[in-house]
Design an enzyme around this catalytic site. Structure first.
Site, mmCIF file in Angstrom:
data_model
loop_
_atom_site.group_PDB
_atom_site.id
_atom_site.type_symbol
_atom_site.label_atom_id
_atom_site.label_comp_id
_atom_site.label_asym_id
_atom_site.label_seq_id
_atom_site.Cartn_x
_atom_site.Cartn_y
_atom_site.Cartn_z
ATOM 1 N N GLU A 31 0.866 -1.307 0.362
ATOM 2 C CA GLU A 31 0.066 -0.060 -0.312
ATOM 3 C C GLU A 31 0.771 1.516 0.133
ATOM 4 O O GLU A 31 1.191 2.286 1.232
ATOM 5 C CB GLU A 31 -0.815 -0.127 1.385
ATOM 6 C CG GLU A 31 -1.853 -0.903 1.198
ATOM 7 C CD GLU A 31 -2.893 -1.250 2.470
ATOM 8 O OE1 GLU A 31 -4.412 -1.021 2.420
ATOM 9 O OE2 GLU A 31 -2.466 -1.182 3.096
HETATM 10 C C1 TNX Z 1 -4.666 -3.520 5.172
HETATM 11 S S1 TNX Z 1 -3.171 -5.847 4.372
HETATM 12 C C2 TNX Z 1 -3.623 -3.570 4.942
HETATM 13 C C3 TNX Z 1 -3.400 -3.125 6.454
HETATM 14 C C4 TNX Z 1 -4.439 -2.487 7.495
HETATM 15 C C5 TNX Z 1 -6.031 -4.309 6.963
HETATM 16 C C6 TNX Z 1 -7.524 -3.400 7.515
HETATM 17 C C7 TNX Z 1 -1.804 -5.563 4.342
HETATM 18 C C8 TNX Z 1 -0.280 -6.049 4.109
HETATM 19 N N1 TNX Z 1 -2.201 -3.809 4.623
HETATM 20 O O1 TNX Z 1 -2.202 -1.771 6.623
HETATM 21 O O2 TNX Z 1 -4.237 -3.078 8.270
HETATM 22 O O3 TNX Z 1 -5.183 -3.566 5.384
HETATM 23 O O4 TNX Z 1 -8.237 -4.441 7.146
#
Ligand code: TNX
Length: 523
Positions: free
Chosen positions: A339
């Site tokens: 992300e």
């Molecule tokens: C996505 S899963 C994220 C996290 C968040 C989560 C909440 C991932 C690799 N990144 O930063 O905490 O969703 O469900």
């Protein structure tokens, strides 16, 4: 099982249960059931004979094998004073085996390190494995065949009730090598005692990896001696503005050792280049504009990134990876990689390529969220599939090894349904059946199952402020994940699993686990 053996076993009052291949769902229920999770590869269980732990019971371990003796002591502690004023003593093997004993024995003819055989007769229990890990799993299976009230341990001896396990013959080995849970200690901090309790609970179900999400926008949770402000400043808060916290290197090492005694490998994660606000607020030089941002206590994602063009960033990463690698005996270093919304694809790929080489230089193997597939992966790098809309099949076709953590099936921070007070719902609502009734191999097809290293259930802690909250989201779904990771696909049936799951309730109650009483499960 060949026919003559089956007849023999039936004559001896032994019936085969559990393996759905032998007893299709819908046929008459077996005379004697059990509630072992994850389901063993093969289990034959007696209808009318049992082993009973008595005040004379001893746990026999091989001479001079400290690791096996430690498993014997764990087993003794689990049994506690349920059957006698003292837990069963652990003693080295002598010329004869005392009556009513539990024998742990090393048998190098058993193939894999985690495989074991458990034989329970009215006279004795024998757990055989080629390695300590297998003995530990055999002991966990025995524990689950004993009545749940043993879990009261030293607190509530129940002298009126026999501490018995049915006579049985179990031959068992896992499907996948990586059977993990992930705990996000960055969004909300959890103490080492709390993490140890989580380790205890996951190891009851034969999970063998605990991935710790040690750094994110809201907090940096591990002491780094060469960059002391990371923990001191970056560890000072959490989601909602609470006090946060961090582990000293000593505490982390203690946690690693505690996990190792339970055959759990700690996988440390420092998320980068994004999810780094806590580091950016601790050291201005990690920011491209040279200014440290304010601490962050909300739950947005994607807004932060270290300055990927600056040398300071790579000195920082090298120091952090070096210090964490030095106190982590396990082979893995998780670099996050998820992300990032503020970098171009080329900047991102170049960053991951460079960090992979840093991790490699400190002797560790890279694990990263599935976005790292955009980089030139080293042959040893493992990708953790999480995004429901991104198929991992193409990665697997490239020969990449994958950990399956599909968010719409395995994220323990997803709500069970609309009424669940805790958790998020961006990926799905995940009721217990949704968590169980699917198979990871289908996601990677047509790539072979060997491209799957295993499965892991992450629990992100944006909404969980206490371990009671964590437990409510983890149980019962974590038991479903454990079975997906361990048991053969062709043996798994939801209707049969939910019965075994329901039977965990008294054990969880005895252990003080705050679990969700799903309406799908016969508690
Ligand atoms: C996505 S899963 C994220 C996290 C968040 C989560 C909440 C991932 C690799 N990144 O930063 O905490 O969703 O469900």
């Amino acid at each position: 099982m060949t026919r003559p053996v089956a007849i023999l076993l039936l004559a001896a009052g032994i019936v085969t249960t559990a393996c759905a291949t032998h007893a299709p769902i819908g046929s008459a229920p077996p005379a004697r059931t059990h509630a072992v999770i994850p389901l063993p590869q093969s289990i034959e269980i007696s209808r009318d004979r049992a082993f009973t732990i008595t005040p004379q019971t001893v746990i026999v371990v091989p001479q001079g094998d400290e690791r096996v003796a430690a498993i014997g002591r764990s087993l003794s502690a689990w049994i506690g004073i349920a059957a006698a004023p003292q837990p069963p003593p652990v003693q080295p093997a002598g010329p004869s085996i005392p009556p009513a004993s539990i024998v742990l024995t090393v048998d190098t003819s058993l193939a894999s390190a985690e495989a074991y055989e458990l034989t329970i007769t009215a006279e004795r229990v024998t757990i055989a494995a080629s390695q300590p890990a297998g003995l530990f799993y055999g002991a966990q299976t025995l524990r689950q065949l004993l009545p749940p009230f043993v879990e009261y341990g030293g607190v509530r001896p129940d002298a009126a009730r026999p501490v018995s396990a049915p006579a049985a013959r179990i031959v068992d080995a896992p499907r996948f090598a990586w059977r993990g849970a992930m705990l996000d200690v960055a969004r909300h901090f959890f103490t080492t005692d709390e993490v140890k309790r989580y380790i205890d609970l996951i190891s009851l179900y034969k999970l063998n990896r605990l991935h710790l999400h040690l750094a994110d926008d809201q907090g940096w949770r591990i002491e780094i001696v060469s960059w002391p402000e990371l923990a001191r400043t970056g560890g000072r808060t959490q989601v909602g503005g609470g006090a946060g916290g961090f582990y000293t290197q000593r505490e982390y090492a203690d946690l690693v050792a505690y996990a190792a005694q339970r055959f759990v490998t700690i996988v440390p994660e420092i998320d980068m280049p994004g999810h780094t606000n806590a580091a950016l607020t601790s050291y201005a030089e990690l920011n491209c504009n040279g200014r440290a941002p304010e601490p962050y206590t909300g739950i947005d994602v994607g807004f932060s990134a270290v300055c990927v063009e600056s040398d300071a960033t790579y000195r920082f990463i090298d120091d952090v990876v070096r210090e964490i690698a030095a106190m982590t005996p396990g082979p893995y270093m998780h670099i996050g990689g998820d992300e990032v919304k503020t970098l171009t694809r080329d900047q991102y790929a170049a960053f991951i390529n460079r960090v992979q080489r840093i991790v490699e230089s400190h002797g560790k193997q890279v694990v990263g969220w599935d976005e790292i597939g955009a980089a030139d992966l080293l042959p040893t790098s493992i990708v953790q599939h999480w995004r429901p809309k991104e198929s991992p099949a193409a990665l697997a076709a490239r020969g990449v090894k994958v950990i399956v953590s599909a968010a719409n099936r395995m994220y323990l921070d997803m709500k069970y349904d609309q009424a669940t007070a805790l958790g998020l719902n961006w990926a799905a609502y995940i009721e217990v059946r949704d968590a169980y009734d699917w198979d990871p191999a289908a996601l990677l097809a047509p790539a072979p199952e060997s491209s799957i290293v295993g499965v892991e259930a992450p629990l992100w802690s944006e909404t969980t402020t206490t371990m009671r909250d964590v437990e409510f989201l983890a149980f019962p779904r974590l038991a479903a994940v454990a079975e997906i990771g361990w048991s053969r696909r062709e043996h798994r049936r939801w209707n049969e699993f939910k019965r075994r799951l329901g039977a965990q309730a008294p054990r969880w109650t005895a252990l003080g686990v705050n679990f969700y009483r799903s309406p799908q499960v016969p508690w």
